[in-house]
Design an enzyme around this catalytic site. Structure first.
Site, PDB file in Angstrom:
ATOM      1  N   HIS A  37       0.657  -1.132   0.067  1.00 24.28           N
ATOM      2  CA  HIS A  37       0.000   0.050   0.012  1.00 24.28           C
ATOM      3  C   HIS A  37       0.866   1.378  -0.044  1.00 24.28           C
ATOM      4  O   HIS A  37       0.762   2.235  -0.544  1.00 24.28           O
ATOM      5  CB  HIS A  37      -0.738   0.133   1.374  1.00 24.28           C
ATOM      6  CG  HIS A  37      -1.995  -1.044   1.495  1.00 24.28           C
ATOM      7  ND1 HIS A  37      -1.759  -1.994   2.413  1.00 24.28           N
ATOM      8  CD2 HIS A  37      -3.131  -1.198   0.573  1.00 24.28           C
ATOM      9  CE1 HIS A  37      -2.838  -2.866   2.429  1.00 24.28           C
ATOM     10  NE2 HIS A  37      -3.510  -2.411   1.133  1.00 24.28           N
ATOM     11  N   ASP A 150      -3.674  -7.661  -7.719  1.00 22.92           N
ATOM     12  CA  ASP A 150      -4.984  -7.899  -8.255  1.00 22.92           C
ATOM     13  C   ASP A 150      -5.060  -7.691  -9.573  1.00 22.92           C
ATOM     14  O   ASP A 150      -5.855  -6.797 -10.033  1.00 22.92           O
ATOM     15  CB  ASP A 150      -6.029  -7.059  -7.250  1.00 22.92           C
ATOM     16  CG  ASP A 150      -5.858  -7.220  -5.832  1.00 22.92           C
ATOM     17  OD1 ASP A 150      -6.519  -8.056  -5.373  1.00 22.92           O
ATOM     18  OD2 ASP A 150      -4.991  -6.572  -5.182  1.00 22.92           O
ATOM     19  N   MET A 184       3.029  -9.368  -0.636  1.00 22.40           N
ATOM     20  CA  MET A 184       2.494  -8.849   0.615  1.00 22.40           C
ATOM     21  C   MET A 184       0.725  -8.702   0.495  1.00 22.40           C
ATOM     22  O   MET A 184       0.130  -8.460  -0.579  1.00 22.40           O
ATOM     23  CB  MET A 184       2.907  -7.367   0.683  1.00 22.40           C
ATOM     24  CG  MET A 184       4.476  -7.489   1.070  1.00 22.40           C
ATOM     25  SD  MET A 184       4.893  -5.702   1.696  1.00 22.40           S
ATOM     26  CE  MET A 184       6.489  -6.252   2.147  1.00 22.40           C
TER      27      MET A 184
HETATM   28  P1  AMP Z   1      -6.544  -3.675  -0.489  1.00 17.76           P
HETATM   29  O1  AMP Z   1      -6.290  -2.872   0.664  1.00 17.76           O
HETATM   30  O2  AMP Z   1      -5.753  -5.154  -0.211  1.00 17.76           O
HETATM   31  O3  AMP Z   1      -7.769  -3.758  -1.019  1.00 17.76           O
HETATM   32  O4  AMP Z   1      -5.396  -3.256  -1.743  1.00 17.76           O
HETATM   33  C1  AMP Z   1      -5.488  -1.852  -1.972  1.00 17.76           C
HETATM   34  C2  AMP Z   1      -4.534  -1.978  -3.455  1.00 17.76           C
HETATM   35  O5  AMP Z   1      -3.223  -2.259  -3.020  1.00 17.76           O
HETATM   36  C3  AMP Z   1      -5.076  -2.418  -4.614  1.00 17.76           C
HETATM   37  O6  AMP Z   1      -5.007  -1.826  -5.693  1.00 17.76           O
HETATM   38  C4  AMP Z   1      -4.043  -3.757  -4.512  1.00 17.76           C
HETATM   39  O7  AMP Z   1      -4.002  -4.279  -5.688  1.00 17.76           O
HETATM   40  C5  AMP Z   1      -2.731  -3.097  -3.912  1.00 17.76           C
HETATM   41  N1  AMP Z   1      -2.023  -4.033  -3.258  1.00 17.76           N
HETATM   42  C6  AMP Z   1      -2.358  -4.770  -2.266  1.00 17.76           C
HETATM   43  N2  AMP Z   1      -1.187  -5.638  -1.864  1.00 17.76           N
HETATM   44  C7  AMP Z   1      -0.164  -5.325  -2.834  1.00 17.76           C
HETATM   45  C8  AMP Z   1       1.070  -5.784  -3.141  1.00 17.76           C
HETATM   46  N3  AMP Z   1       1.535  -6.678  -2.489  1.00 17.76           N
HETATM   47  N4  AMP Z   1       1.756  -5.233  -4.236  1.00 17.76           N
HETATM   48  C9  AMP Z   1       1.252  -4.114  -5.034  1.00 17.76           C
HETATM   49  N5  AMP Z   1       0.005  -3.689  -4.744  1.00 17.76           N
HETATM   50  C10 AMP Z   1      -0.711  -4.283  -3.738  1.00 17.76           C
END
Ligand code: AMP
Length: 284
Positions: A37, A150, A184
């Site tokens: 994030h 994602d 992550m």
């Molecule tokens: P989330 O809080 O899991 O919904 O993720 C929020 C954003 O962070 C989304 O665009 C995810 O694709 C991105 N994201 C989460 N984990 C990662 C990661 N390990 N590497 C890159 N982007 C990430």
């Protein structure tokens, strides 16, 4: 950094800043920040004057048996981390402010939402696209940053922005990994040390597929068998899907080439569903 908790206040903030000619870059999240994030926030800073991070655990993208009620959260820690990254606004609305009584509208990207995660999580992507449209209307970003972790979500959002002429430029950030290769995820917190070893089978199986691809194996059925056997040899793994798709169209392919990407979803120990993906021609 300002914390804004209602859509009305967020809309007012965005209008005022647009009048001043300031560009804002949105990073949508569900919180419980990790380095992935934070990297998205750093990328966002390079594209505009203000970074707006939304922190909202969106109930309509969770299925009935999923982990909505136990999704990890730590607002104070998240606010501190976002502030350190130079974020201008943390937009953190309550569920009833986002979905007041009577709410009944949904946005669906039809074809791209059907396979892979869409087949295993009915309604999930409609929940995602609906909340992203709402965030875009409330925040009016010039750019929005999404992670390639994602990968299907990113493709669906790009499609939606094009189809609906939304005029938001979508930026993709590469997958951020732990040193051992595990992508992550806020959900990694659910795993104990032994379970984490099984979680590593995802990134390792992508490495394996890359090696086989480099050796000349192109038949994705054969590649899929090797990947599935490798993952299944780890304790507690239950494969949702192993999919070889074209990176641009997200269509399944039978013969791998340089734009083929392996997408994986695996449920671990009946409690944590993890996803990962990588380009066969250049996984890192
Ligand atoms: P989330 O809080 O899991 O919904 O993720 C929020 C954003 O962070 C989304 O665009 C995810 O694709 C991105 N994201 C989460 N984990 C990662 C990661 N390990 N590497 C890159 N982007 C990430």
């Amino acid at each position: 950094m300002e914390v804004i908790e209602t859509p009305d206040k967020m809309i007012a903030w965005a209008r005022n800043h647009a009048v001043l000619g300031r560009k804002n870059v949105l990073v949508p999240t569900m919180g419980y920040f990790h380095e992935g994030h934070l990297s998205l926030m750093r990328m966002a800073r390079e594209y505009g004057d203000d970074v707006v991070v939304s922190l909202f655990v969106n109930p309509i993208q969770f299925g009935t048996n999923e982990d909505l009620s136990r999704y990890p959260s730590d607002f104070d820690r998240d606010a501190e981390l976002a502030e350190k990254e130079g974020v201008s606004v943390l937009f953190s609305p309550s569920t009833d402010k986002m979905y007041p009584a009577g709410f009944q509208t949904a946005v669906t990207v039809e074809h791209l939402s059907r396979h892979l995660c869409g087949a295993h999580r009915p309604g999930h992507f409609t929940g995602v696209t609906t909340v992203v449209v709402k965030l875009f209307h409330i925040i009016r970003p010039d750019f929005a940053v999404f992670g390639q972790k994602d990968f299907q979500q990113l493709a669906i959002i790009r499609r939606m922005v094009l189809d609906l002429n939304m005029g938001v430029e979508i930026l993709a950030h590469p997958i951020v990994r732990e040193q051992d290769g595990l992508a992550m995820s806020s959900r990694n917190i659910y795993l104990d040390k032994d379970q984490r070893a099984s979680a590593l089978s995802l990134s390792k199986s992508i490495e394996l597929a890359c090696e086989l691809f480099q050796k000349g194996i192109r038949d994705t059925t054969r590649l899929g068998e090797k990947v599935s056997a490798f993952i299944s040899s780890h304790a507690g793994t239950d494969i949702d899907y192993v999919g070889f798709v074209d990176s641009n169209t997200l269509e399944f392919v039978s013969e791998a080439d340089n734009s083929t990407r392996l997408l994986l979803a695996v449920t671990l120990f009946n409690k944590v569903r993890l996803i990962d993906n990588g380009l066969l021609a250049g996984f890192s």
